[in-house]
Motif scaffolding. Structure first.
Motif, PDB file in Angstrom:
ATOM      1  N   LEU A   3       0.822  -1.199   0.000  1.00  0.00           N
ATOM      2  CA  LEU A   3       0.000   0.000   0.000  1.00  0.00           C
ATOM      3  C   LEU A   3       0.863   1.258   0.000  1.00  0.00           C
ATOM      4  CD1 LEU A   3      -2.836  -0.836   2.562  1.00  0.00           C
ATOM      5  CD2 LEU A   3      -3.055  -0.620   0.077  1.00  0.00           C
ATOM      6  N   PRO A   4       0.336   2.368  -0.532  1.00  0.00           N
ATOM      7  CA  PRO A   4       1.065   3.638  -0.408  1.00  0.00           C
ATOM      8  C   PRO A   4       1.081   4.089   1.038  1.00  0.00           C
ATOM      9  CG  PRO A   4      -1.137   3.991  -1.305  1.00  0.00           C
ATOM     10  CD  PRO A   4      -0.942   2.505  -1.252  1.00  0.00           C
ATOM     11  N   GLU A   5       1.962   5.008   1.362  1.00  0.00           N
ATOM     12  CA  GLU A   5       2.080   5.485   2.731  1.00  0.00           C
ATOM     13  C   GLU A   5       0.886   6.329   3.150  1.00  0.00           C
ATOM     14  OE1 GLU A   5       5.739   7.464   3.387  1.00  0.00           O
ATOM     15  OE2 GLU A   5       6.986   5.707   2.973  1.00  0.00           O
ATOM     16  N   LYS A   6       0.281   7.031   2.207  1.00  0.00           N
ATOM     17  CA  LYS A   6      -0.876   7.862   2.518  1.00  0.00           C
ATOM     18  C   LYS A   6      -1.782   7.914   1.296  1.00  0.00           C
ATOM     19  CE  LYS A   6       1.634  12.100   1.338  1.00  0.00           C
ATOM     20  NZ  LYS A   6       2.049  13.451   1.806  1.00  0.00           N
ATOM     21  N   GLY A   7      -2.983   8.423   1.512  1.00  0.00           N
ATOM     22  CA  GLY A   7      -3.932   8.527   0.418  1.00  0.00           C
ATOM     23  C   GLY A   7      -5.230   7.812   0.736  1.00  0.00           C
ATOM     24  N   LEU A   8      -5.993   7.495  -0.308  1.00  0.00           N
ATOM     25  CA  LEU A   8      -7.304   6.863  -0.181  1.00  0.00           C
ATOM     26  C   LEU A   8      -7.266   5.472  -0.775  1.00  0.00           C
ATOM     27  CD1 LEU A   8     -10.387   7.073   0.460  1.00  0.00           C
ATOM     28  CD2 LEU A   8     -10.667   7.873  -1.910  1.00  0.00           C
ATOM     29  N   VAL A   9      -7.688   4.498   0.006  1.00  0.00           N
ATOM     30  CA  VAL A   9      -7.818   3.120  -0.468  1.00  0.00           C
ATOM     31  C   VAL A   9      -9.296   2.811  -0.642  1.00  0.00           C
ATOM     32  CG1 VAL A   9      -7.370   0.689   0.016  1.00  0.00           C
ATOM     33  CG2 VAL A   9      -5.716   2.424   0.728  1.00  0.00           C
ATOM     34  N   LEU A  10      -9.688   2.418  -1.836  1.00  0.00           N
ATOM     35  CA  LEU A  10     -11.041   1.941  -2.091  1.00  0.00           C
ATOM     36  C   LEU A  10     -11.040   0.426  -1.987  1.00  0.00           C
ATOM     37  CD1 LEU A  10     -14.000   2.118  -3.091  1.00  0.00           C
ATOM     38  CD2 LEU A  10     -13.068   2.016  -5.429  1.00  0.00           C
ATOM     39  N   GLU A  11     -11.826  -0.103  -1.062  1.00  0.00           N
ATOM     40  CA  GLU A  11     -12.005  -1.553  -0.963  1.00  0.00           C
ATOM     41  C   GLU A  11     -13.296  -1.925  -1.679  1.00  0.00           C
ATOM     42  OE1 GLU A  11     -12.467  -5.179   2.288  1.00  0.00           O
ATOM     43  OE2 GLU A  11     -12.229  -3.120   2.998  1.00  0.00           O
ATOM     44  N   VAL A  12     -13.178  -2.656  -2.771  1.00  0.00           N
ATOM     45  CA  VAL A  12     -14.328  -3.081  -3.565  1.00  0.00           C
ATOM     46  C   VAL A  12     -14.811  -4.428  -3.052  1.00  0.00           C
ATOM     47  CG1 VAL A  12     -15.122  -3.724  -5.874  1.00  0.00           C
ATOM     48  CG2 VAL A  12     -13.539  -1.804  -5.591  1.00  0.00           C
ATOM     49  N   ALA A  13     -16.118  -4.532  -2.787  1.00  0.00           N
ATOM     50  CA  ALA A  13     -16.730  -5.749  -2.248  1.00  0.00           C
ATOM     51  C   ALA A  13     -16.207  -6.037  -0.841  1.00  0.00           C
ATOM     52  CB  ALA A  13     -16.510  -6.943  -3.173  1.00  0.00           C
ATOM     53  N   SER A  14     -16.535  -5.150   0.089  1.00  0.00           N
ATOM     54  CA  SER A  14     -16.027  -5.249   1.458  1.00  0.00           C
ATOM     55  C   SER A  14     -16.706  -6.317   2.291  1.00  0.00           C
ATOM     56  CB  SER A  14     -16.169  -3.890   2.160  1.00  0.00           C
ATOM     57  OG  SER A  14     -15.431  -2.892   1.497  1.00  0.00           O
ATOM     58  N   GLY A  15     -17.821  -6.866   1.824  1.00  0.00           N
ATOM     59  CA  GLY A  15     -18.458  -7.963   2.543  1.00  0.00           C
ATOM     60  C   GLY A  15     -18.944  -7.558   3.922  1.00  0.00           C
ATOM     61  N   THR A  16     -18.489  -8.269   4.944  1.00  0.00           N
ATOM     62  CA  THR A  16     -18.961  -8.006   6.300  1.00  0.00           C
ATOM     63  C   THR A  16     -18.475  -6.671   6.860  1.00  0.00           C
ATOM     64  OG1 THR A  16     -17.068  -9.087   7.352  1.00  0.00           O
ATOM     65  CG2 THR A  16     -18.965 -10.486   6.785  1.00  0.00           C
ATOM     66  N   GLY A  17     -17.344  -6.175   6.369  1.00  0.00           N
ATOM     67  CA  GLY A  17     -16.745  -4.960   6.904  1.00  0.00           C
ATOM     68  C   GLY A  17     -15.639  -5.209   7.912  1.00  0.00           C
TER      69      GLY A  17
END
Length: 216
Positions: free
Chosen positions: A40-54
């Motif tokens: 992962l990058p050190e900072k920024g926004l991560v989009l999790e696609v299909a997060s399921g239960t959370g």
């Protein structure tokens, strides 16, 4: 719409709460997080696609406080579960958004990384291609697309458990099934992504790292 992200995993209802729990998520969250530490990058926004239960979203938002974590799912039960887990989460865990990977319109305009766990094999191939198309739209020149799950690979004998799992998935829905890494990577390449790394994981799973190889 693509199928719910919740089946075919065993779910447990936590009393009267909207929270759902998947045993698979509890088992793999630490190994996945260890690889994400490197990818992962050190900072920024991560989009999790299909997060399921959370559960993954909550764990990773806690583990990576310098990243904003955007969970998503197309299924109302999943969205309710994600929101319920988020109630105890840190400020960098954002409210879940409804997102169907197979659809052209996504309710988000940009991300620094896209993470997808255990979706490609339990959804139509259209959803896998939609994931690539959406990531191509969102990610910039240094963007990263990260996937986790069971895969097939050319020249590598699949584990008996993966063969059995593939058969059970296709029995549930003929549009489901384990995908070939090389086929997915070819489709990714046409959308400006290059497969940069693969990491064997417990229970005969893989993590795949794709990076953008285009210039905006």
């Amino acid at each position: 719409m693509s199928e719910s992200s919740l089946p075919p995993y065993t779910m447990s209802d936590l009393g009267n709460s909207d929270r759902r729990s998947a045993p698979a998520a509890l088992r793999n969250v630490e190994p996945i997080g260890d690889v994400l530490e490197r990818w992962l990058p050190e900072k920024g926004l991560v989009l999790e696609v299909a997060s399921g239960t959370g559960e993954h979203a909550l764990a990773f938002a806690n583990r990576f406080p310098s990243l904003d974590w955007q969970p998503s799912d197309p299924d109302p039960l999943a969205l309710s579960s994600i929101a319920a887990w988020r109630a105890d989460g840190p400020a960098n865990l954002l409210a879940p958004i409804e997102l169907d990977a197979a659809e052209r319109a996504w309710p988000i305009e940009r991300a620094d990384a896209v993470l997808n766990i255990n979706m490609v094999h339990i959804s139509p191939w259209k959803a896998a291609l939609g994931l690539l198309d959406g990531a191509n739209r969102l990610l910039g020149p240094e963007g990263r697309l990260i996937l986790y799950g069971p895969w097939l690979e050319e020249g590598i004998e699949p584990a008996p458990s993966n063969i059995a799992f593939d058969g059970s998935l296709k029995a549930r829905n003929p549009r489901w099934g384990l995908r070939l890494v090389e086929t997915f990577a070819d489709e990714a390449r046409t959308r400006g992504f290059e497969l940069k790394d693969r990491q064997p994981m417990p229970a005969n799973n893989l993590m795949l790292l794709f990076e953008t190889c285009r210039r905006d």
